[in-house]
Scaffold this motif. Structure first.
Motif, PDB file in Angstrom:
ATOM      1  N   LEU A  40     -17.822  -6.763  47.660  1.00 59.51           N
ATOM      2  CA  LEU A  40     -16.445  -6.276  47.590  1.00 59.51           C
ATOM      3  C   LEU A  40     -16.114  -6.116  46.115  1.00 59.51           C
ATOM      4  CD1 LEU A  40     -13.456  -5.857  48.611  1.00 59.51           C
ATOM      5  CD2 LEU A  40     -13.244  -8.345  48.541  1.00 59.51           C
ATOM      6  N   ASN A  85      -9.151  -0.276  61.478  1.00 61.14           N
ATOM      7  CA  ASN A  85      -9.785  -0.133  60.171  1.00 61.14           C
ATOM      8  C   ASN A  85      -9.806  -1.458  59.422  1.00 61.14           C
ATOM      9  OD1 ASN A  85     -10.399   2.579  60.405  1.00 61.14           O
ATOM     10  ND2 ASN A  85      -8.481   3.258  59.471  1.00 61.14           N
ATOM     11  N   PHE A 103     -14.742   1.346  52.487  1.00 62.95           N
ATOM     12  CA  PHE A 103     -13.310   1.097  52.630  1.00 62.95           C
ATOM     13  C   PHE A 103     -12.680   1.009  51.242  1.00 62.95           C
ATOM     14  CE2 PHE A 103     -15.096  -0.381  56.599  1.00 62.95           C
ATOM     15  CZ  PHE A 103     -14.185   0.075  57.543  1.00 62.95           C
ATOM     16  N   LYS A 149     -19.233  -2.653  50.215  1.00 66.51           N
ATOM     17  CA  LYS A 149     -18.582  -2.309  51.485  1.00 66.51           C
ATOM     18  C   LYS A 149     -17.126  -1.879  51.316  1.00 66.51           C
ATOM     19  CE  LYS A 149     -22.349  -3.848  53.491  1.00 66.51           C
ATOM     20  NZ  LYS A 149     -23.340  -2.929  54.078  1.00 66.51           N
ATOM     21  N   ALA A 150     -16.475  -2.368  50.256  1.00 67.50           N
ATOM     22  CA  ALA A 150     -15.059  -2.071  50.069  1.00 67.50           C
ATOM     23  C   ALA A 150     -14.698  -2.192  48.594  1.00 67.50           C
ATOM     24  CB  ALA A 150     -14.187  -3.014  50.899  1.00 67.50           C
ATOM     25  N   ASN A 152     -12.454  -3.670  61.018  1.00 68.17           N
ATOM     26  CA  ASN A 152     -13.790  -3.220  60.644  1.00 68.17           C
ATOM     27  C   ASN A 152     -14.121  -3.594  59.208  1.00 68.17           C
ATOM     28  OD1 ASN A 152     -14.263  -2.098  63.156  1.00 68.17           O
ATOM     29  ND2 ASN A 152     -13.635  -0.039  62.560  1.00 68.17           N
ATOM     30  N   MET A 153     -13.131  -3.455  58.325  1.00 66.18           N
ATOM     31  CA  MET A 153     -13.360  -3.816  56.925  1.00 66.18           C
ATOM     32  C   MET A 153     -13.670  -5.301  56.790  1.00 66.18           C
ATOM     33  SD  MET A 153     -10.843  -3.576  53.609  1.00 66.18           S
ATOM     34  CE  MET A 153      -9.770  -4.845  54.282  1.00 66.18           C
ATOM     35  N   THR A 212     -17.327  -6.639  55.296  1.00 60.09           N
ATOM     36  CA  THR A 212     -17.263  -7.286  53.982  1.00 60.09           C
ATOM     37  C   THR A 212     -17.505  -8.786  54.055  1.00 60.09           C
ATOM     38  OG1 THR A 212     -14.852  -7.449  54.207  1.00 60.09           O
ATOM     39  CG2 THR A 212     -15.722  -5.599  52.919  1.00 60.09           C
ATOM     40  N   THR A 218     -15.456   7.800  53.181  1.00 57.21           N
ATOM     41  CA  THR A 218     -14.483   6.772  52.795  1.00 57.21           C
ATOM     42  C   THR A 218     -13.439   6.589  53.889  1.00 57.21           C
ATOM     43  OG1 THR A 218     -13.096   8.404  51.654  1.00 57.21           O
ATOM     44  CG2 THR A 218     -14.723   7.227  50.318  1.00 57.21           C
TER      45      THR A 218
END
Length: 321
Positions: free
Chosen positions: A51, A187, A116, A79-80, A190-191, A195, A141
């Motif tokens: 992250l 969303n 993300f 991942k984000a 999922n994030m 992460t 994205t």
């Protein structure tokens, strides 16, 4: 034996198994110097799950310099990204990162996974304009509005510019089954899953318009990290960061420069330390130093305080050191 380390028989090396790991890629403010680039922090929540907290200009170069040949693998596993606000020293490196990430997936022969991006609606709007008018960077994205992660977000006034319509976060329904609010929640879930986080929460920062701080807890061991972004001392930050294992707080100005800090809506070293005390953080790391602090800030302001450290570019810490 130390359970925080593992022996890899294939490479005949000992690997660190202690997560999360926090890597400081940029610890300066506004203007980089020979020792500090602008804001960027990489958090490895568990093995190969990253992250990123802010992504100032030059962050990709810092990542490449630190990881070398392994940088592609790191890019694939980001991942984000959390962008705290629209000042360029916190987001100007994002487009380069997105393009490099696409390239890394291609070199490894992998399908590109969605990234993300947690940011304000206006930041998403700016990136969408760039995507349409300059070059394609947002095809993989998913945007999550920072405001949607504030406690009681449903009761808050909408921003002037809401999240740009990219991928799943477009406010539409799929086969008539999911509402826009359902999509936003999906969303977020999922994030959290990709992460390696249990939870994440933001609060408005006392800085520029639509600036945010963030606090999150890892799935592995429930380690809580709070990141201030740019802000004046803020009771909301203390609230969401209460009993953090690690507080990463900006300390742009020396303690004697309190008037300048108030005018610029930043924090001094002593104010940042006090925020950590008020939220009962187990450890506080100071970052985002003025360019005049080329190597280290005034350590005399920090030495009397226990469990307070100073970040340097490329410094890496984990939950035991």
């Amino acid at each position: 034996k130390n359970s925080n380390f593992l022996f890899d028989k294939e490479t005949n090396t000992i690997t660190d198994n202690c997560y999360p790991k926090v890597v400081f890629l940029g610890t300066g403010s506004a203007i980089p110097n020979n020792y500090r680039n602008v804001s960027c922090i990489l958090v490895e929540t568990r093995k190969d799950h990253f992250l990123m907290l802010d992504c100032g200009e030059g962050s990709l170069d810092q990542l490449l310099h630190l990881y070398g040949d392994a940088a592609g693998q790191v890019l694939i596993n980001i991942k984000a990204v959390f962008i705290s606000h629209q000042h360029t020293d916190h987001h100007m490196g994002l487009t380069s990162l997105l393009l490099a990430r696409e390239t890394a997936f291609g070199k490894h022969g992998l399908a590109v996974e969605n990234l993300f991006i947690v940011c304000t609606g206006f930041q998403a709007y700016l990136m969408a304009r760039y995507h349409v008018q300059v070059q394609s960077v947002l095809q993989h994205t998913v945007f999550i509005n920072s405001k949607s992660l504030v406690e009681g977000a449903a009761q808050l006034e909408p921003e002037q510019t809401e999240i740009a319509p990219t991928n799943a976060d477009n406010g539409q329904t799929t086969n008539g089954k999911l509402s826009a609010d359902d999509y936003k929640q999906l969303n977020i879930e999922n994030m959290l899953s990709v992460t390696g986080l249990q939870e994440i929460q933001t609060c408005p920062a006392d800085h520029s318009v639509n600036a945010y701080s963030v606090s999150f807890r890892t799935q592995q061991d429930g380690f809580k990290i709070t990141y201030s972004g740019d802000t004046r001392p803020n009771s909301d930050l203390v609230r969401i960061g209460m009993e953090s294992n690690l507080l990463i707080h900006e300390a742009t100005y020396a303690s004697k420069s309190s008037m300048e800090a108030k005018l610029a809506k930043h924090s001094t070293i002593d104010e940042a330390i006090l925020q950590g005390v008020q939220m009962k953080a187990k450890f506080t790391i100071l970052t985002h130093f003025q360019h005049m602090f080329q190597e280290v800030p005034n350590l005399q302001e920090i030495q009397p305080h226990k469990n307070v450290g100073v970040a340097f570019d490329f410094m890496t810490v984990n939950r035991i050191n």
